[in-house]
Design a protein around this motif. Sequence first.
Motif, mmCIF file in Angstrom:
data_model
loop_
_atom_site.group_PDB
_atom_site.id
_atom_site.type_symbol
_atom_site.label_atom_id
_atom_site.label_comp_id
_atom_site.label_asym_id
_atom_site.label_seq_id
_atom_site.Cartn_x
_atom_site.Cartn_y
_atom_site.Cartn_z
ATOM 1 N N THR A 168 5.226 11.175 3.921
ATOM 2 C CA THR A 168 4.098 12.106 4.050
ATOM 3 C C THR A 168 4.593 13.534 3.781
ATOM 4 N N GLN A 169 5.915 13.711 3.856
ATOM 5 C CA GLN A 169 6.508 15.047 3.644
ATOM 6 C C GLN A 169 6.293 15.504 2.203
ATOM 7 N N SER A 170 6.352 14.547 1.294
ATOM 8 C CA SER A 170 6.238 14.918 -0.117
ATOM 9 C C SER A 170 4.778 14.898 -0.580
ATOM 10 N N ARG A 171 3.851 14.725 0.374
ATOM 11 C CA ARG A 171 2.429 14.675 -0.003
ATOM 12 C C ARG A 171 1.642 15.684 0.823
ATOM 13 N N LEU A 172 0.422 15.970 0.378
ATOM 14 C CA LEU A 172 -0.401 16.971 1.065
ATOM 15 C C LEU A 172 -1.255 16.358 2.177
ATOM 16 N N HIS A 173 -2.059 15.366 1.839
ATOM 17 C CA HIS A 173 -2.951 14.719 2.819
ATOM 18 C C HIS A 173 -3.228 13.286 2.373
ATOM 19 N N PRO A 174 -2.192 12.431 2.492
ATOM 20 C CA PRO A 174 -2.285 11.092 1.902
ATOM 21 C C PRO A 174 -3.338 10.188 2.541
ATOM 22 N N ARG A 175 -3.864 9.323 1.710
ATOM 23 C CA ARG A 175 -4.820 8.309 2.148
ATOM 24 C C ARG A 175 -4.436 6.983 1.498
ATOM 25 N N VAL A 176 -4.935 5.889 2.051
ATOM 26 C CA VAL A 176 -4.644 4.571 1.489
ATOM 27 C C VAL A 176 -5.943 3.810 1.293
ATOM 28 N N GLU A 177 -5.979 2.937 0.284
ATOM 29 C CA GLU A 177 -7.171 2.114 0.055
ATOM 30 C C GLU A 177 -6.764 0.769 -0.542
ATOM 31 N N PRO A 178 -7.516 -0.301 -0.208
ATOM 32 C CA PRO A 178 -7.207 -1.617 -0.751
ATOM 33 C C PRO A 178 -7.776 -1.760 -2.159
ATOM 34 N N GLU A 179 -7.002 -2.368 -3.030
ATOM 35 C CA GLU A 179 -7.454 -2.561 -4.413
ATOM 36 C C GLU A 179 -6.982 -3.906 -4.946
ATOM 37 N N VAL A 180 -7.611 -4.347 -6.023
ATOM 38 C CA VAL A 180 -7.121 -5.489 -6.790
ATOM 39 C C VAL A 180 -6.405 -4.906 -8.004
ATOM 40 N N ALA A 181 -5.199 -5.408 -8.265
ATOM 41 C CA ALA A 181 -4.456 -4.966 -9.451
ATOM 42 C C ALA A 181 -4.350 -6.121 -10.424
ATOM 43 N N VAL A 182 -4.322 -5.800 -11.702
ATOM 44 C CA VAL A 182 -4.056 -6.839 -12.698
ATOM 45 C C VAL A 182 -2.913 -6.367 -13.598
ATOM 46 N N VAL A 183 -2.214 -7.348 -14.161
ATOM 47 C CA VAL A 183 -1.205 -7.067 -15.178
ATOM 48 C C VAL A 183 -1.611 -7.874 -16.397
ATOM 49 N N LEU A 184 -1.533 -7.256 -17.564
ATOM 50 C CA LEU A 184 -1.957 -7.945 -18.785
ATOM 51 C C LEU A 184 -0.771 -8.511 -19.558
ATOM 52 N N ALA A 227 -3.205 -9.376 -8.695
ATOM 53 C CA ALA A 227 -2.467 -9.218 -7.435
ATOM 54 C C ALA A 227 -3.220 -8.386 -6.413
ATOM 55 N N PRO A 228 -3.092 -8.745 -5.131
ATOM 56 C CA PRO A 228 -3.584 -7.864 -4.087
ATOM 57 C C PRO A 228 -2.752 -6.583 -4.119
ATOM 58 N N ALA A 229 -3.366 -5.470 -3.859
ATOM 59 C CA ALA A 229 -2.639 -4.204 -3.995
ATOM 60 C C ALA A 229 -3.182 -3.165 -3.023
ATOM 61 N N LEU A 230 -2.465 -2.079 -2.906
ATOM 62 C CA LEU A 230 -3.008 -0.912 -2.205
ATOM 63 C C LEU A 230 -2.675 0.311 -3.038
ATOM 64 N N GLU A 231 -3.515 1.317 -2.908
ATOM 65 C CA GLU A 231 -3.228 2.589 -3.579
ATOM 66 C C GLU A 231 -3.057 3.693 -2.551
ATOM 67 N N ILE A 232 -2.117 4.581 -2.831
ATOM 68 C CA ILE A 232 -1.956 5.780 -2.005
ATOM 69 C C ILE A 232 -2.491 6.957 -2.812
ATOM 70 N N LEU A 233 -3.428 7.666 -2.203
ATOM 71 C CA LEU A 233 -4.037 8.828 -2.852
ATOM 72 C C LEU A 233 -3.502 10.103 -2.221
ATOM 73 N N ASP A 234 -3.531 11.170 -2.984
ATOM 74 C CA ASP A 234 -3.212 12.478 -2.425
ATOM 75 C C ASP A 234 -3.834 13.527 -3.331
ATOM 76 N N SER A 235 -4.952 14.061 -2.914
ATOM 77 C CA SER A 235 -5.593 15.078 -3.747
ATOM 78 C C SER A 235 -4.778 16.362 -3.718
ATOM 79 N N ARG A 236 -4.691 17.013 -4.866
ATOM 80 C CA ARG A 236 -3.995 18.298 -4.915
ATOM 81 C C ARG A 236 -4.965 19.444 -4.582
ATOM 82 N N TYR A 237 -6.197 19.104 -4.144
ATOM 83 C CA TYR A 237 -7.181 20.138 -3.807
ATOM 84 C C TYR A 237 -7.351 20.282 -2.291
#
Length: 256
Positions: free
Chosen positions: A93-109, A131-141
């Motif tokens: 979290t030190q290298s991020r501003l205000h991180p968030r997480v969300e569940p996603e589906v990922a695909v590889v082609l 694949a089941p996945a998660l994304e970490i977001l961090d807005s720069r705003y």
Amino acid sequence: MNPNEIAKRLRQATAERIALPAFTKTYPDFSIPQAYEAQSAGLELALSEGHTVVGYKMGLTSRAKQRDVNVFEPIRGYLLSRMEVLKGEEVSTQSRLHPRVEPEVAVVLKTRLAGKHVTVRDVRQALALVAPALEILDSRYQDFSFKLPDVIADNTSASGFMLGSHDYLDKLDELPLMGVTVKLNGVIVETGAPAAVLGDPLLSVVELAKSLARENKAIEPGMVVLTGGITTSVSFKSGDIVEVVWPTETLSFRAV
Ligand code: OOG
Ligand code: MG
């Protein structure tokens, strides 16, 4: 507004961890085409620093996500190799501003997917992995607050992603209604199912291929595609344990 200048300011905000006011506040005419130019300029900067593109992400493909940020149109960004978080790794979290997480589906082609006439059938044929996945977001705003062009320029808040090791390729028909929960320190804070993403996350891959076609780009073999957040994103802070629980696999990390 010069796209290169916007890209530089976003890069600086990321490096120095100082949130910016949304550009649209000062430049209400900042357009979506200009925003994608700024995103591309940001990608050029990243490439010049030695980073590599490993895939793409779709954003704002579910109602929950659109309401989350009050933007009602799907968007696209890119994924860099340094964004990948491996299972078992801690998330800074030190290298991020205000991180968030969300569940996603990922695909590889396994094969290239290009052009504005791509169909779900094409996507199915091109799939190597789902694949089941998660994304970490961090807005720069500041305050995670922006309009559509701002978030596009900011590479759709991309900051990290984790892929599960399970493959749902032989469960494509069940996938849309597979349940997923997000737990924060053991408490379920979000529940959802991939159907939230355009009815079927594979449609998000179709949208991505079409969107890339406008820039004469394609989804290349081996690339990872994040199809978009299924639920509202969840903020986390240092010390938190985040778990994204899929039927056959839990993706988790400790935030530090
Ligand atoms: C925008 C990024 C959207 C998604 O999956 O919908 C996104 C944001 O929420 O900051 O990644
Ligand atoms: Mg996302």
